[in-house]
Write a protein that holds these residues in place. Structure first.
Motif, short mmCIF file in Angstrom:
data_model
loop_
_atom_site.label_atom_id
_atom_site.label_comp_id
_atom_site.label_asym_id
_atom_site.label_seq_id
_atom_site.Cartn_x
_atom_site.Cartn_y
_atom_site.Cartn_z
N ALA A 184 -12.11 -16.38 -15.31
CA ALA A 184 -13.31 -15.80 -14.70
C ALA A 184 -14.01 -14.86 -15.69
O ALA A 184 -13.38 -14.16 -16.47
N TYR A 185 -15.32 -14.86 -15.61
CA TYR A 185 -16.14 -14.03 -16.50
C TYR A 185 -17.27 -13.42 -15.68
O TYR A 185 -18.13 -14.14 -15.16
N GLN A 186 -17.23 -12.09 -15.54
CA GLN A 186 -18.28 -11.39 -14.80
C GLN A 186 -19.47 -11.24 -15.74
O GLN A 186 -19.57 -10.29 -16.50
N ALA A 187 -20.36 -12.21 -15.72
CA ALA A 187 -21.41 -12.28 -16.75
C ALA A 187 -22.51 -11.24 -16.55
O ALA A 187 -22.90 -10.56 -17.48
N PHE A 188 -23.01 -11.14 -15.33
CA PHE A 188 -24.06 -10.15 -15.08
C PHE A 188 -23.65 -9.21 -13.96
O PHE A 188 -23.06 -9.64 -12.96
N ASP A 189 -23.93 -7.93 -14.14
CA ASP A 189 -23.83 -6.95 -13.07
C ASP A 189 -25.03 -6.02 -13.28
O ASP A 189 -24.97 -5.06 -14.04
N LEU A 190 -26.12 -6.39 -12.62
CA LEU A 190 -27.40 -5.72 -12.89
C LEU A 190 -27.89 -4.97 -11.67
O LEU A 190 -27.61 -5.38 -10.54
N ILE A 191 -28.61 -3.89 -11.92
CA ILE A 191 -29.33 -3.31 -10.79
C ILE A 191 -30.81 -3.21 -11.15
O ILE A 191 -31.18 -3.11 -12.33
N MET A 192 -31.62 -3.31 -10.14
CA MET A 192 -33.06 -3.25 -10.33
C MET A 192 -33.62 -2.36 -9.22
O MET A 192 -33.14 -2.42 -8.09
N MET A 193 -34.58 -1.55 -9.57
CA MET A 193 -35.18 -0.69 -8.54
C MET A 193 -36.51 -0.13 -9.01
O MET A 193 -36.85 -0.21 -10.19
N GLN A 194 -37.22 0.44 -8.06
CA GLN A 194 -38.50 1.08 -8.32
C GLN A 194 -38.45 2.52 -7.86
O GLN A 194 -37.79 2.81 -6.86
N GLY A 195 -39.18 3.37 -8.53
CA GLY A 195 -39.27 4.75 -8.08
C GLY A 195 -39.74 5.63 -9.23
O GLY A 195 -40.05 5.13 -10.32
N ASP A 196 -39.76 6.94 -8.99
CA ASP A 196 -40.15 7.82 -10.10
C ASP A 196 -38.98 7.94 -11.09
O ASP A 196 -37.86 7.54 -10.77
N GLU A 197 -39.27 8.48 -12.26
CA GLU A 197 -38.29 8.50 -13.36
C GLU A 197 -36.96 9.13 -12.95
O GLU A 197 -35.89 8.57 -13.19
N THR A 198 -37.03 10.30 -12.30
CA THR A 198 -35.79 10.99 -11.92
C THR A 198 -34.98 10.16 -10.94
O THR A 198 -33.77 10.00 -11.10
N THR A 199 -35.63 9.62 -9.94
CA THR A 199 -34.92 8.86 -8.91
C THR A 199 -34.23 7.63 -9.51
O THR A 199 -33.05 7.40 -9.26
N VAL A 200 -34.96 6.83 -10.29
CA VAL A 200 -34.35 5.59 -10.77
C VAL A 200 -33.23 5.86 -11.77
O VAL A 200 -32.19 5.20 -11.72
N PHE A 201 -33.40 6.84 -12.64
CA PHE A 201 -32.32 7.08 -13.62
C PHE A 201 -31.12 7.76 -12.97
O PHE A 201 -29.97 7.45 -13.31
N ASP A 202 -31.34 8.66 -12.01
CA ASP A 202 -30.20 9.25 -11.29
C ASP A 202 -29.41 8.15 -10.60
O ASP A 202 -28.17 8.11 -10.66
N GLN A 203 -30.13 7.24 -9.95
CA GLN A 203 -29.48 6.18 -9.20
C GLN A 203 -28.74 5.20 -10.14
O GLN A 203 -27.63 4.76 -9.85
N TYR A 204 -29.36 4.88 -11.26
CA TYR A 204 -28.74 3.97 -12.23
C TYR A 204 -27.38 4.53 -12.69
O TYR A 204 -26.35 3.84 -12.64
N PHE A 205 -27.37 5.79 -13.10
CA PHE A 205 -26.11 6.35 -13.60
C PHE A 205 -25.10 6.61 -12.49
O PHE A 205 -23.90 6.52 -12.71
N LYS A 206 -25.60 6.84 -11.30
CA LYS A 206 -24.71 7.00 -10.15
C LYS A 206 -24.01 5.66 -9.85
O LYS A 206 -22.80 5.62 -9.62
N GLN A 207 -24.77 4.59 -9.88
CA GLN A 207 -24.19 3.27 -9.60
C GLN A 207 -23.20 2.87 -10.67
O GLN A 207 -22.30 2.07 -10.46
N MET A 208 -23.37 3.37 -11.86
CA MET A 208 -22.43 3.10 -12.96
C MET A 208 -21.13 3.88 -12.76
O MET A 208 -20.17 3.69 -13.48
N GLY A 209 -21.18 4.80 -11.81
CA GLY A 209 -19.98 5.59 -11.53
C GLY A 209 -19.85 6.76 -12.49
O GLY A 209 -18.77 7.33 -12.65
N LEU A 210 -20.95 7.15 -13.15
CA LEU A 210 -20.86 8.25 -14.10
C LEU A 210 -21.24 9.56 -13.44
O LEU A 210 -22.26 9.65 -12.76
N LYS A 211 -20.42 10.55 -13.68
CA LYS A 211 -20.77 11.88 -13.21
C LYS A 211 -21.63 12.52 -14.28
O LYS A 211 -21.51 12.20 -15.45
N LYS A 212 -22.49 13.42 -13.87
CA LYS A 212 -23.30 14.13 -14.86
C LYS A 212 -22.39 14.87 -15.83
O LYS A 212 -21.39 15.45 -15.40
N PRO A 213 -22.70 14.85 -17.14
CA PRO A 213 -21.82 15.52 -18.10
C PRO A 213 -21.67 17.00 -17.77
O PRO A 213 -22.63 17.64 -17.35
#
Ligand code: 9PG
Length: 574
Positions: A184-213
């Motif tokens: 098995a090969y998990q080829a794509f794991d993508l997210i796509m969304m719309q919103g203002d800069e803060t919202t989309v980037f906060d959500q992107y890194f949250k979905q990646m499971g990353l806590k803020k440094p």
């Protein structure tokens, strides 16, 4: 962004028993050799798209891509994240063309291996206007609304986001050519969304499971941008004493390239330059109340090194059995084979000495892209780079890492600080013929462009290192206006604020500017508007007061702002 998921289509080319097969599918599918599981799930803020391939017989992937429609509009801007730290990364206008290595530079490229620093050896550059490509994530900005596409993991290969503006198309490629699939090969794991800069980037890194440094903003001094490799105990001590006597508000003092005999022989300190050794320097730095940092390029060795001569079996070889060149710095350098336990054991020992015997608190780890110069039959470049970064984190444990010359996706969440642009030069943008060269070349202008362009990564993926600001008058060709703009941009967009100046030559005004630039203030960038003229408008809040900065990165007078000048203005008090 929902409309983009209509008309989406996957294309998979693979070899099975040496025969080329091509399949195009819009949903899950299955044939005798391979099965594809596809899912698209809409969440409140984002949509997640996954594709898993399961091979029934051994196959070799030739290419894998996802094609979708996107109706570009004339005022859209497209953000392209370059391959690694040094690669230029910015918002393009849709009718611009993407730069690559000029064919005119071919003789220089052959001589100096500039193509190794970027993606030129494996990614074909398109020449049409509106044909851009970037790595791991990218966005289309329509006024203040971003359409973000991001990969949640590069462990199965780099994700390359291509725009074809004239065809109203986006093509998302997985860098997995030549990958042997037996399971098995998990080829794509993508997210796509719309919103203002803060919202989309906060959500992107949250979905990646990353806590803020949690590592703080830091300021400091590095030896590179004044002395380069010509450092020694006396120069280092002189600078350290000057900073300490002036009670400068900095956190860290970092020794860069030049203390070692040769690149690769990290534990062989040059006895002529540092007769008392690196432990004694770290002690001295600590005695002055600063953290101690040191530079290494752990995945490479130069041809003059003892390691290169004595450990040929540790060097990476390609399918033809040839050594893999990483670039032409020093006496030219080759990549180590990180899949070998001996190489990993050697590096673990190097880190043990640097942290536990010498006592350094931070390592600046450079030329890291060398871990993924060539893919392996069972590992993509992305997987090799992700594993290499995890290895470095395991070696460093809770010590600080400043990564440099590294593909960014595999570094997300694994390093404390990361260079997000090329090296600052001692002039603005080098000689005109140098501009035909690689996107990773030394350029103050490009460093400033990246600090602004990649601002969304700061405090989400890691703390951004925009490279140094320089205020000094000696050994420099930057004009006072250019130095001023560089200091402004680093302070307002960066999180690691470094210089290399010998402050004992500073005037009163330079001291004041140094203190002002190094002192942490609460700054929030609220909006950035780049114009075709080269003017960038930055709206920001500092200590609860709103300002606008107009940065003129061009060589022409724009709206009364001098070439290279930054002009700031108070907007309103709260
Ligand atoms: C030490 C330096 C400094 C610096 C790093 C890195 O594209 N190039 O030709 C190129 C050359 C040198 C370079 C980056 C790019 O510098 O970024 O801060 O540590 O190594 O050798």
């Amino acid at each position: 962004m929902k409309e983009q998921f209509d008309n989406l289509q996957f294309k998979l080319d693979y070899l099975s028993n040496n025969k080329l097969n091509q399949v195009i599918f819009t949903d899950g599918f299955e044939n005798e050799q391979v099965e594809a599981d596809y899912s698209l799930v809409h969440h409140a803020l984002h949509t997640e798209l996954k594709l898993k391939l399961v091979s029934k017989t051994p196959i070799i992937i030739q290419s894998l891509s996802l094609h979708m429609e996107f109706n570009f509009e004339p005022n859209d801007r497209i953000f392209v994240n370059g391959y690694q730290s040094w690669t230029d990364s910015k918002e393009f206008f849709i009718d611009e063309k993407m730069k690559t290595l000029s064919f005119l530079a071919k003789p220089l490229v052959n001589k100096y291996q500039f193509d190794k620093y970027g993606d030129y050896t494996f990614k074909k550059y398109a020449s049409r206007a509106g044909d851009f490509h970037g790595y791991t994530y990218g966005y289309i900005r329509r006024d203040e609304r971003l359409h973000l596409i991001g990969s949640l993991s590069e462990k199965n290969g780099f994700t390359i986001i291509n725009t074809r503006v004239k065809d109203n198309q986006i093509i998302i490629e997985k860098d997995c050519t030549g990958l042997h699939l037996e399971e098995a090969y998990q080829a794509f794991d993508l997210i796509m969304m719309q919103g203002d800069e803060t919202t989309v980037f906060d959500q992107y890194f949250k979905q990646m499971g990353l806590k803020k440094p949690t590592t703080p903003h830091m300021s400091g001094w590095t030896s590179w941008y004044n002395y380069y490799q010509n450092i020694n105990e006396e120069l280092i001590t002189k600078n350290l004493d000057a900073l300490s006597e002036a009670q400068k508000p900095i956190d860290i003092f970092q020794i860069d390239d030049g203390y070692q005999t040769f690149v690769g022989d990290w534990l062989d300190t040059d006895p002529l330059k540092f007769p008392q050794g690196m432990k004694s320097i770290a002690n001295r730095i600590h005695d002055n109340g600063y953290k101690a940092g040191i530079w290494l390029a752990p995945f490479v060795c130069e041809t003059n090194s003892k390691l290169f001569r004595e450990k040929q079996e540790w060097l990476l070889r390609d399918a033809q059995g040839d050594l893999v060149l990483g670039g032409s710095n020093w006496s030219r350098f080759y990549a180590l084979d990180l899949e070998l336990p001996e190489v990993r054991a050697y590096l673990r020992q190097v880190f043990d000495v640097v942290f536990n015997q010498w006592g350094y608190d931070l390592v600046k780890l450079d030329f890291l892209y060398a871990a993924c110069l060539i893919p392996r039959p069972h590992k993509t470049r992305g997987q090799l780079m992700c594993e290499a970064m995890q290895f470095l984190r395991d070696c460093a444990k809770d010590k600080l890492i400043l990564a440099c010359g590294v593909p960014l996706g595999p570094s997300f969440g694994l390093v404390d600080y990361c260079r997000i642009g090329c090296d600052v030069g001692l002039d603005w943008d080098d000689k005109p013929y140098m501009r035909l060269l690689h996107r990773e070349r030394i350029s103050t202008l490009n460093a400033i462009g990246n600090a602004i362009g990649r601002r969304h990564l700061n405090q989400r993926a890691f703390i951004n290192d925009p490279d140094v600001f320089l205020l000094r008058d000696n050994n420099i060709l930057l004009t006072p206006t250019q130095k001023d703009t560089l200091a402004f941009v680093n302070k307002h967009f960066g999180g690691l604020i470094f210089t290399s100046d010998d402050i004992s030559y500073y005037t009163q005004a330079q001291h004041q500017r140094f203190d002002e630039t190094m002192t942490l203030e609460s700054i929030t960038i609220t909006q950035v508007k780049p114009y075709r003229s080269g003017l960038i408008e930055v709206f920001y809040m500092k200590n609860n007061i709103s300002y606008i900065a107009r940065i003129n990165l061009s060589s022409k007078l724009i709206q009364g702002i001098e070439p290279y000048q930054t002009s700031t203005q108070l907007l309103e008090a709260h």
